[in-house]
Structure formats: C-alpha cells, structure tokens
Design an enzyme around this catalytic site. Structure first.
Site, PDB file in Angstrom:
ATOM      1  N   SER A 116       0.955  -1.290  -0.120  1.00 18.77           N
ATOM      2  CA  SER A 116       0.128   0.288  -0.093  1.00 18.77           C
ATOM      3  C   SER A 116       0.921   1.539   0.103  1.00 18.77           C
ATOM      4  O   SER A 116       0.319   2.286  -0.292  1.00 18.77           O
ATOM      5  CB  SER A 116      -1.033   0.117   1.306  1.00 18.77           C
ATOM      6  OG  SER A 116      -2.243  -0.866   1.081  1.00 18.77           O
ATOM      7  N   LYS A 131       0.484   3.259  -2.933  1.00 19.28           N
ATOM      8  CA  LYS A 131      -0.941   4.183  -2.925  1.00 19.28           C
ATOM      9  C   LYS A 131      -0.350   5.781  -3.153  1.00 19.28           C
ATOM     10  O   LYS A 131      -0.792   6.529  -3.702  1.00 19.28           O
ATOM     11  CB  LYS A 131      -1.677   3.853  -2.063  1.00 19.28           C
ATOM     12  CG  LYS A 131      -2.498   2.584  -2.096  1.00 19.28           C
ATOM     13  CD  LYS A 131      -3.084   2.170  -1.011  1.00 19.28           C
ATOM     14  CE  LYS A 131      -3.830   0.705  -1.081  1.00 19.28           C
ATOM     15  NZ  LYS A 131      -4.445   0.323   0.162  1.00 19.28           N
ATOM     16  N   TYR A 136      -2.925  -3.125 -10.367  1.00 16.51           N
ATOM     17  CA  TYR A 136      -2.876  -2.749  -9.101  1.00 16.51           C
ATOM     18  C   TYR A 136      -2.014  -3.941  -8.281  1.00 16.51           C
ATOM     19  O   TYR A 136      -1.149  -3.548  -7.471  1.00 16.51           O
ATOM     20  CB  TYR A 136      -4.390  -2.859  -8.397  1.00 16.51           C
ATOM     21  CG  TYR A 136      -4.294  -2.530  -6.849  1.00 16.51           C
ATOM     22  CD1 TYR A 136      -4.169  -1.164  -6.217  1.00 16.51           C
ATOM     23  CD2 TYR A 136      -4.782  -3.778  -6.251  1.00 16.51           C
ATOM     24  CE1 TYR A 136      -4.173  -1.259  -4.836  1.00 16.51           C
ATOM     25  CE2 TYR A 136      -4.797  -3.556  -4.806  1.00 16.51           C
ATOM     26  CZ  TYR A 136      -4.393  -2.525  -4.060  1.00 16.51           C
ATOM     27  OH  TYR A 136      -4.463  -2.454  -2.701  1.00 16.51           O
ATOM     28  N   VAL A 185       1.295  -3.680   3.856  1.00 16.71           N
ATOM     29  CA  VAL A 185       1.344  -5.211   4.431  1.00 16.71           C
ATOM     30  C   VAL A 185       2.606  -5.915   4.206  1.00 16.71           C
ATOM     31  O   VAL A 185       2.721  -6.735   4.730  1.00 16.71           O
ATOM     32  CB  VAL A 185       0.111  -6.012   4.220  1.00 16.71           C
ATOM     33  CG1 VAL A 185      -1.196  -5.451   4.752  1.00 16.71           C
ATOM     34  CG2 VAL A 185      -0.086  -6.192   2.661  1.00 16.71           C
ATOM     35  N   TYR A 227      -4.609   3.808   7.743  1.00 13.84           N
ATOM     36  CA  TYR A 227      -6.137   3.271   7.920  1.00 13.84           C
ATOM     37  C   TYR A 227      -7.060   3.883   9.127  1.00 13.84           C
ATOM     38  O   TYR A 227      -6.714   4.807   9.692  1.00 13.84           O
ATOM     39  CB  TYR A 227      -6.047   1.861   7.555  1.00 13.84           C
ATOM     40  CG  TYR A 227      -5.219   1.489   6.525  1.00 13.84           C
ATOM     41  CD1 TYR A 227      -5.766   1.589   4.934  1.00 13.84           C
ATOM     42  CD2 TYR A 227      -3.845   0.868   6.432  1.00 13.84           C
ATOM     43  CE1 TYR A 227      -5.044   1.456   4.117  1.00 13.84           C
ATOM     44  CE2 TYR A 227      -3.271   0.508   5.489  1.00 13.84           C
ATOM     45  CZ  TYR A 227      -3.871   0.913   4.121  1.00 13.84           C
ATOM     46  OH  TYR A 227      -3.067   0.591   3.024  1.00 13.84           O
TER      47      TYR A 227
HETATM   48  O1  DON Z   1      -4.399  -4.830  -1.762  1.00 13.40           O
HETATM   49  C1  DON Z   1      -4.172  -5.344  -0.914  1.00 13.40           C
HETATM   50  O2  DON Z   1      -4.728  -6.025  -0.073  1.00 13.40           O
HETATM   51  C2  DON Z   1      -2.627  -5.414  -0.711  1.00 13.40           C
HETATM   52  N1  DON Z   1      -1.962  -5.399  -2.162  1.00 13.40           N
HETATM   53  C3  DON Z   1      -2.025  -3.922  -0.170  1.00 13.40           C
HETATM   54  C4  DON Z   1      -2.557  -3.666   1.009  1.00 13.40           C
HETATM   55  C5  DON Z   1      -1.934  -2.943   1.874  1.00 13.40           C
HETATM   56  O3  DON Z   1      -0.560  -2.854   1.916  1.00 13.40           O
HETATM   57  C6  DON Z   1      -2.551  -2.469   3.190  1.00 13.40           C
HETATM   58  N2  DON Z   1      -1.598  -1.838   4.189  1.00 13.40           N
HETATM   59  N3  DON Z   1      -1.301  -1.773   5.377  1.00 13.40           N
END
Ligand code: DON
Length: 305
Positions: A61, A64, A189, A259, A241
């Site tokens: 993320s 983003k 994505y 993540v 978040y």
């Molecule tokens: O879309 C997803 O679930 C992951 N590729 C990225 C989510 C993420 O990194 C949330 N962060 N804390």
C-alpha cells in the site's frame, strides 16, 4: 543522535515478533519478523540507518502514495478528486461496507484499496504495459534507485487470491465509478503492490515529500509543491487506515504503511523516514515500524502538531 537511533532500533526489535506477518497474500507469509530496520534521511540526502535497511520488501500500500502523486502530476487535483474523496473512513483498508453503504458514488480516499484502484485507473498510458512502465519509472525518479521492478511471485500470489479486491473492483464497475476493464485495473494494481523497495528507497520518497517535491540527492524538482502538500495531508488523515487518528496522536508524522511491513514517513521541512518490520498489528501496520517511528518522533520532536 547515535544513541537515539540505537535505542529506536532496539525498541523496534523488542516488538518485532508481536503481531503476524500478512498471510492473506500467501507469498508474504515467508517474511521474517526479525528483519527490522530503518533509515532517516535529511533534505540533502544525508542519512542514518540501522538494522536490515537494505533488505527488499514489496511496498504494497505504500505504492498508493506513488500512484496518487503520479495521477496528480498527470491530470491534476480537480480531475483526480472527481473520482475519489479525501475523507478518512475509520474502516479497514479493504472494506466493502465503507463505501457501498455509506458513500456509493465514489471511494472515500485514495489510501483504501477501492480508492487506490480508481486512482491507478486514472494514470496516463495507452494500456497496462505502458501504465506499469510509467509507475516503475516514476518510482525510480522518486527513490533515485533506477532498478525498480516488481516481484513476479508476490504479484502472482496476490492475483491468485485477491478476491476481496476483485469484488471491490467489480462493485465499482457496476456503479459506474470504475472506468475501463476491471481485470486490467486489478492486474495493474497487483503489479504496483508488488513493487520492491527498501528502507532507504522509501525514506527517500519521504524526503521528497518533506522537501515539497525537491529530490534530496539531486536537488531537482521531481513533483509539484502543491501535490506534495496534498499527499502529505492525505497520509496524515488516512495513511495508517483505521489507526490514523491514534498514530497522529502518538507519532504525528504523515505516514503510509504497507502489508509488506514498510512504513514511509515524511516530516515536513525536516526528513524522510523508512521503516521495515514484517509482523503486522490487527490493522495491518508494522508493529516494529510503528514503535520505531513513535520513538524517533518523541526523541527528535518530529510531530507536526
Ligand atoms: O490490496 C491489498 O490487499 C494489498 N496488495 C495491499 C494492502 C496493504 O498494503 C494495506 N496496508 N497496510
């Protein structure tokens, strides 16, 4: 200063195994929770580092931030925010409920998955290949690391299991929020989330933001000042978040987590910070990263508030 950095690292290692390495993307489960590190970089590119700061991880993320910056550079603030709001949700990053029930006309912000997919769909480029190429090149421009690439195994792992994101994309297609082919946007994505980087790379992006768009190593402008301001603001309100409020109180640094275990921080006018620690708390933020950021913020008086 050296003592503070040593102690920050020690604090991170103490909580490094509290929490769990992300497992909903099977490939991420291979992360070693004891791989902890950080970089703090000033606006001239001087940096201090501790631990496994050159270890590569997928930015997830954190990308983003990169895609939001690129979309803002490509089409401008007015056009971007026609498609996505700039409000925190207080819900998890992959929540469907948050915009289906509360706000169906566009996703709440560019940091939740739904908003990020919409932002990615806005990036200039004829087709997927050109768009991912532009995202990789823009990442290189920000980090100064010309070798930017995505991890094919992590990408394939998320593509095979990313049904929550698939449902978000198709929901947005059904309501008309998402333009274009959902499969193509999902694929892009998943590729973007698998982009590899290390603590130094993300600290450099943080320093670009902290320096209002000037690259710390070259002194050149790489993004518009206004876009750096917008993105730092959204990082403050939405970057962690549903822990963004708590993090603003405990640390007070505009930040974005992923993540994969990374956290990118940007302290306006002062420095960029990149932390790593793959074990995550219940909200998907790195336990070691949060602890080190909080410690550095307290000892170096980094809070913007
Ligand atoms: O879309 C997803 O679930 C992951 N590729 C990225 C989510 C993420 O990194 C949330 N962060 N804390």
């Amino acid at each position: 200063m050296e003592d503070i950095l040593n102690k920050a690292y020690e604090e991170g290692t103490k909580v490094a195994t509290q929490g769990n390495v992300a497992s909903y993307i099977p490939e991420l489960e291979k992360g070693n929770p004891e791989d902890v590190g950080f970089v703090i970089m000033d606006l001239k590119g001087n940096y201090k580092a501790r631990g496994q700061y050159l270890k590569s991880f997928t930015l997830q993320s954190i990308t983003k931030v990169i895609t939001l910056l690129l979309a803002l550079e490509d089409i401008g603030e007015e056009e971007v925010f026609k498609h996505v709001h700039m409000e925190p949700t207080g819900d998890p990053f992959n929540s469907i409920m948050s915009f289906e029930v509360k706000n169906p006309e566009k996703p709440f912000n560019p940091m939740i998955n739904a908003g990020a997919m919409v932002v990615t769909s806005l990036i200039h480029g004829e087709e997927k290949k050109e768009k991912i190429q532009r995202i990789l090149e823009f990442t290189s421009l920000l980090t100064g690391n010309l070798e930017t690439r995505y991890d094919r195994t992590v990408y394939e792992s998320e593509k095979a299991t990313g049904n929550r994101n698939r449902s978000l994309a198709y929901f947005m297609k059904s309501t008309g929020i998402m333009k274009g082919d959902p499969e193509e946007i999902l694929d892009l994505y998943f590729m973007q989330c698998s982009i590899l980087g290390n603590c130094k790379d993300i600290a450099t992006i943080g320093a670009v933001l902290a320096g209002n768009g000037i690259h710390p190593e070259t002194g050149e402008r790489v993004i518009r000042k206004e876009n750096a301001r917008i993105v730092k603001t959204i990082m403050t309100t939405c970057g962690m978040y549903d822990a963004s409020g708590e993090f603003a109180v405990s640390c007070g640094v505009p930040a974005k987590s992923g993540v994969g275990g990374g956290i990118l921080g940007a302290v306006p006018g002062r420095c960029g910070i990149g932390t790593f620690g793959p074990a995550l708390d219940a909200k998907g933020n790195s336990t070691a990263g949060i602890r080190m950021m909080e410690y550095l913020s307290r000892k170096l008086d980094l809070s913007i508030f």
